[in-house]
Design a protein around this motif. Structure first.
Motif, mmCIF file in Angstrom:
data_model
loop_
_atom_site.group_PDB
_atom_site.id
_atom_site.type_symbol
_atom_site.label_atom_id
_atom_site.label_comp_id
_atom_site.label_asym_id
_atom_site.label_seq_id
_atom_site.Cartn_x
_atom_site.Cartn_y
_atom_site.Cartn_z
ATOM 1 N N ILE A 193 0.894 -1.161 0.000
ATOM 2 C CA ILE A 193 0.000 0.000 0.000
ATOM 3 C C ILE A 193 0.928 1.206 0.000
ATOM 4 C CG2 ILE A 193 -1.640 1.349 1.348
ATOM 5 C CD1 ILE A 193 -2.916 -1.189 2.283
ATOM 6 N N ILE A 194 0.788 2.043 -1.025
ATOM 7 C CA ILE A 194 1.758 3.127 -1.184
ATOM 8 C C ILE A 194 1.155 4.518 -1.007
ATOM 9 C CG2 ILE A 194 3.387 1.829 -2.577
ATOM 10 C CD1 ILE A 194 2.103 2.982 -5.082
ATOM 11 N N SER A 195 0.035 4.613 -0.353
ATOM 12 C CA SER A 195 -0.548 5.920 -0.057
ATOM 13 C C SER A 195 -0.995 5.940 1.395
ATOM 14 C CB SER A 195 -1.719 6.197 -1.001
ATOM 15 O OG SER A 195 -2.693 5.193 -0.901
ATOM 16 N N GLN A 196 -1.502 7.060 1.823
ATOM 17 C CA GLN A 196 -1.890 7.161 3.230
ATOM 18 C C GLN A 196 -3.159 7.976 3.414
ATOM 19 O OE1 GLN A 196 1.271 8.931 5.432
ATOM 20 N NE2 GLN A 196 1.255 10.818 4.278
ATOM 21 N N LYS A 197 -4.199 7.570 2.720
ATOM 22 C CA LYS A 197 -5.491 8.258 2.832
ATOM 23 C C LYS A 197 -6.175 7.909 4.154
ATOM 24 C CE LYS A 197 -5.717 9.557 -1.644
ATOM 25 N NZ LYS A 197 -5.158 10.789 -1.991
ATOM 26 N N ASN A 198 -6.008 6.673 4.597
ATOM 27 C CA ASN A 198 -6.660 6.190 5.811
ATOM 28 C C ASN A 198 -5.657 6.108 6.957
ATOM 29 O OD1 ASN A 198 -9.366 5.550 4.658
ATOM 30 N ND2 ASN A 198 -8.166 4.176 3.378
ATOM 31 N N SER A 199 -6.141 5.799 8.139
ATOM 32 C CA SER A 199 -5.263 5.649 9.299
ATOM 33 C C SER A 199 -4.343 4.437 9.095
ATOM 34 C CB SER A 199 -6.088 5.451 10.570
ATOM 35 O OG SER A 199 -6.663 4.154 10.582
ATOM 36 N N LEU A 200 -3.283 4.377 9.857
ATOM 37 C CA LEU A 200 -2.359 3.250 9.779
ATOM 38 C C LEU A 200 -3.075 1.931 10.073
ATOM 39 C CD1 LEU A 200 0.430 2.019 9.434
ATOM 40 C CD2 LEU A 200 0.901 2.580 11.826
ATOM 41 N N ILE A 201 -3.932 1.911 11.067
ATOM 42 C CA ILE A 201 -4.667 0.687 11.406
ATOM 43 C C ILE A 201 -5.550 0.263 10.237
ATOM 44 C CG2 ILE A 201 -6.410 -0.344 12.931
ATOM 45 C CD1 ILE A 201 -3.739 0.034 14.345
ATOM 46 N N GLU A 202 -6.262 1.203 9.637
ATOM 47 C CA GLU A 202 -7.123 0.876 8.493
ATOM 48 C C GLU A 202 -6.305 0.353 7.314
ATOM 49 O OE1 GLU A 202 -10.774 4.064 9.042
ATOM 50 O OE2 GLU A 202 -8.837 4.803 8.319
ATOM 51 N N ARG A 203 -5.134 0.933 7.086
ATOM 52 C CA ARG A 203 -4.269 0.474 5.997
ATOM 53 C C ARG A 203 -3.716 -0.913 6.294
ATOM 54 N NH1 ARG A 203 -0.939 4.998 6.718
ATOM 55 N NH2 ARG A 203 0.756 3.818 5.845
ATOM 56 N N GLU A 204 -3.330 -1.174 7.534
ATOM 57 C CA GLU A 204 -2.843 -2.508 7.914
ATOM 58 C C GLU A 204 -3.945 -3.556 7.735
ATOM 59 O OE1 GLU A 204 0.052 -3.785 8.681
ATOM 60 O OE2 GLU A 204 1.305 -2.202 9.515
ATOM 61 N N LEU A 205 -5.166 -3.216 8.126
ATOM 62 C CA LEU A 205 -6.290 -4.137 7.956
ATOM 63 C C LEU A 205 -6.529 -4.430 6.479
ATOM 64 C CD1 LEU A 205 -8.765 -2.682 10.612
ATOM 65 C CD2 LEU A 205 -7.647 -4.927 10.705
#
Length: 188
Positions: A103-115
């Motif tokens: 995942i190469i962007s950060q629109k969501n929180s870190l937890i949401e991206r990890e999920l």
């Protein structure tokens, strides 16, 4: 130790493969829908052959097929010290290639991206001849079964921390101590 913001935004897991193949676009889109309710049209998945990318929940997901094994010097320690996968060293030595899933962007929180990354990796595990997953930011290897089982925790609204953190025990002069690797990725 400081990482540039663009590096902090990038999450990477590596899927160890017995047979070099990238997941089929149509099957991946269908499995993400069936397993996780994630809507993506396979025609929105760009790329072919050794790479593909798509947007999902405001994030850019990328796949890159590498025609060689994850370098052994990178995974030897995590395999040797895996607390839950006794055969990690033997099994991971069998892989011939790997998928980099990111995942190469950060629109969501870190937890949401990890999920989201866990869901995408779990789907790719089901669609490939895979052995396990290397999570470099936690110095952790997980067998295919372990990763899939831990990811199932999401359905019970639990966090799959076993796929995010290494939990270890060590002996010191003062006795037995526990430690983690990977919490620093969450700001701890």
């Amino acid at each position: 130790f400081f990482l540039p913001l663009c590096m902090q935004a990038t999450l990477i897991n590596m899927v160890a493969l017995e047979k070099a193949a990238i997941p089929d676009k149509g099957k991946l889109a269908l499995l993400l829908q069936e397993d996780w309710g994630l809507e993506i049209d396979s025609t929105d998945i760009e790329g072919s052959g050794k790479s593909m990318a798509f947007n999902l929940q405001g994030e850019t997901i990328g796949f890159m097929l590498m025609d060689f094994a994850i370098p052994w010097q990178e995974i030897e320690g995590p395999c040797q010290y895996s607390p839950t996968w006794d055969e990690a060293s033997v099994e991971m030595k069998k892989h011939k290639s790997h998928l980099i899933v990111t995942i190469i962007s950060q629109k969501n929180s870190l937890i949401e991206r990890e999920l989201l990354l866990n869901k995408v990796v779990a789907s790719s595990l089901k669609l490939t001849e895979s052995i396990g997953v290397y999570i470099g930011r936690a110095q952790l290897v997980r067998s295919k079964g372990e990763f899939l089982m831990e990811t199932e925790r999401i359905r019970a609204r639990s966090l799959p921390v076993g796929n995010w953190l290494f939990f270890g025990i060590t002996e010191t002069k003062k006795g037995i101590a526990g430690f983690t690797v990977g919490l620093e990725n969450f700001g701890y």
